[in-house]
Design a protein around this motif. Structure first.
Motif, short mmCIF file in Angstrom:
data_model
loop_
_atom_site.label_atom_id
_atom_site.label_comp_id
_atom_site.label_asym_id
_atom_site.label_seq_id
_atom_site.Cartn_x
_atom_site.Cartn_y
_atom_site.Cartn_z
N VAL A 112 -1.37 120.63 14.09
CA VAL A 112 -3.09 120.46 14.06
C VAL A 112 -3.62 119.70 15.20
N SER A 113 -2.72 118.84 15.90
CA SER A 113 -3.26 118.00 17.01
C SER A 113 -2.85 118.59 18.15
N SER A 114 -1.72 119.57 17.89
CA SER A 114 -1.34 120.02 19.57
C SER A 114 -2.03 121.36 19.90
N ILE A 115 -2.72 122.02 18.86
CA ILE A 115 -3.54 123.27 19.15
C ILE A 115 -4.68 122.93 20.38
N PRO A 116 -5.73 121.91 19.89
CA PRO A 116 -6.80 121.83 20.62
C PRO A 116 -6.29 121.47 22.20
N VAL A 117 -5.29 120.62 22.32
CA VAL A 117 -4.88 120.21 23.72
C VAL A 117 -4.30 121.21 24.24
N ALA A 122 -4.71 125.49 28.75
CA ALA A 122 -4.69 126.88 28.93
C ALA A 122 -5.77 127.65 29.45
N LYS A 123 -6.96 127.25 28.84
CA LYS A 123 -8.09 128.12 28.99
C LYS A 123 -9.39 127.37 29.66
N PHE A 124 -9.39 126.10 29.62
CA PHE A 124 -10.49 125.46 30.25
C PHE A 124 -10.06 125.18 31.84
N ARG A 125 -11.36 124.91 32.57
CA ARG A 125 -10.89 124.63 33.89
C ARG A 125 -11.73 123.29 34.09
N PHE A 126 -11.06 122.19 34.56
CA PHE A 126 -11.78 121.11 34.64
C PHE A 126 -11.02 120.25 35.50
N ARG A 127 -11.78 118.96 36.20
CA ARG A 127 -10.98 117.95 37.10
C ARG A 127 -10.00 117.20 36.18
N LEU A 133 -1.59 118.28 32.88
CA LEU A 133 -0.39 119.03 32.54
C LEU A 133 0.93 117.99 33.05
N MET A 134 0.64 117.60 34.25
CA MET A 134 2.08 117.04 34.70
C MET A 134 2.31 115.79 33.91
N LEU A 135 1.31 115.07 33.10
CA LEU A 135 1.59 114.16 32.38
C LEU A 135 2.19 114.33 31.03
N GLY A 175 -0.34 114.47 18.70
CA GLY A 175 0.42 115.44 19.36
C GLY A 175 1.58 115.21 19.93
N ASP A 176 2.31 116.35 20.25
CA ASP A 176 3.74 116.25 20.88
C ASP A 176 3.74 116.93 21.97
N ALA A 177 4.19 116.32 23.11
CA ALA A 177 4.42 116.84 24.36
C ALA A 177 4.95 118.44 24.55
N PHE A 178 6.13 118.36 23.86
CA PHE A 178 6.95 119.69 23.92
C PHE A 178 6.08 120.68 23.14
N SER A 179 5.49 120.42 21.98
CA SER A 179 4.67 121.34 21.20
C SER A 179 3.50 121.88 22.14
#
Length: 303
Positions: A112-117, A122-127, A133-135, A175-179
């Motif tokens: 549940v927590s990983s899906i929105p992130v 994947a689909k948003f374009r933001f500064r 993603l590197m974090l 959330g989980d980084a790998f997920s």
């Protein structure tokens, strides 16, 4: 007359080529057969390499106390009561309940927590998108042992949750980084045209996520859910750190070590307990393997 002799001459000219073609065809068939035998032999050998240890564990779990200490490979009498003896061991059902709570609730919170992130990456374009993603990737590379001391001090001293599994479950709600990374890679394979069509029809971002993205991302969601479930089910390090002081909060992975110490000469009971610990994981993977393989296969198509 010449026209009548032409087919005969052509047949005579082609006749010497037939044995050559036949020999080439036989050689090709022989090579194909040898290739088939070699590939399947390697496959059978690899399957036996993974299956035989499990078969040995199952057979040993069905032996008597005396036969389990011998070199016999098959039981003389099938002692199905060994599993009942393991279930009747004090605390074993408690370990089961704790493991189901840890693995089940933790998996739900992680998904549940990983899906929105993952959807945003994947689909948003933001500064700062690439930096975010590197974090996430850097968190995947960070061993849990590095942060275990400050995390333990926080949960034990500040939150007073030592002796429970909540220090392991609550962080999964963030959330989980790998997920996140795995699901983000899968969401990249979904064409943006579907999302644009949904927005043209009046869907907002949340409704687009719920009505369009999630149904198409089921294989990827199944993959991260299974990964998280397996990791929580087999986790030994976490329960050892936070729940070792309270036997009522032990999980199967940690309790199995205590069970083995108490029955170090009863190999049949130890193997029976091991089978009972492995059985749910095998059953879950057996029923969800199609979605799992599809989710892992389609992940990483785009960068």
């Amino acid at each position: 007359m010449t026209d009548l002799l032409d087919p005969v001459r052509k047949a005579a000219a082609a006749a010497p080529e037939r044995p050559v073609r036949t020999a080439a065809a036989r050689t090709a068939r022989r090579k194909a057969l040898l290739h088939w035998i070699a590939v399947h032999s390697l496959g059978i050998a690899a399957a036996l390499f993974f299956v035989l240890p499990f078969v040995f564990v199952v057979l040993t779990s069905l032996m008597s106390d005396q036969q389990a200490l011998t070199r016999d490979l098959t039981p003389d009498t099938w002692e199905w009561g060994n599993y009942e003896r393991v279930f009747n061991t004090p605390g074993f059902l408690t370990w089961w309940r704790n493991t189901l709570l840890y693995a089940g609730l933790g998996t739900v919170l992680t998904v549940v927590s990983s899906i929105p992130v993952a959807y945003a990456l994947a689909k948003f374009r933001f500064r700062g998108r690439k930096l975010s993603l590197m974090l996430v990737i850097s968190m995947m590379m960070l061993p849990p042992q590095v942060v275990i001391i400050p995390m333990y001090l926080f949960w034990a001293k500040q939150m007073d949750l030592s002796g429970t599994l909540w220090p392991l479950i609550i962080p999964m709600a963030f959330g989980d980084a790998f997920s996140i990374f795995l699901l983000r890679q899968f969401l990249l394979t979904i064409p943006n045209e579907y999302l644009d069509a949904a927005k043209v029809d009046g869907c907002g971002e949340f409704r687009t996520l719920m009505k369009v993205v999630l149904p198409m991302a089921r294989p990827g969601i199944a993959a991260i859910a299974l990964f998280q479930f397996f990791a929580a089910w087999n986790d030994y390090f976490g329960p050892q750190i936070y729940a070792s002081e309270n036997p009522a909060a032990w999980t199967l992975s940690y309790g199995l070590e205590s069970f083995k110490g108490a029955h170090h000469t009863d190999w049949n009971l130890t193997m029976a307990a091991t089978v009972l610990v492995m059985a749910p994981v095998i059953a879950v993977f057996f029923f969800a393997q199609k979605a799992f393989v599809e989710g892992v296969t389609l992940t990483g198509v785009k960068g």
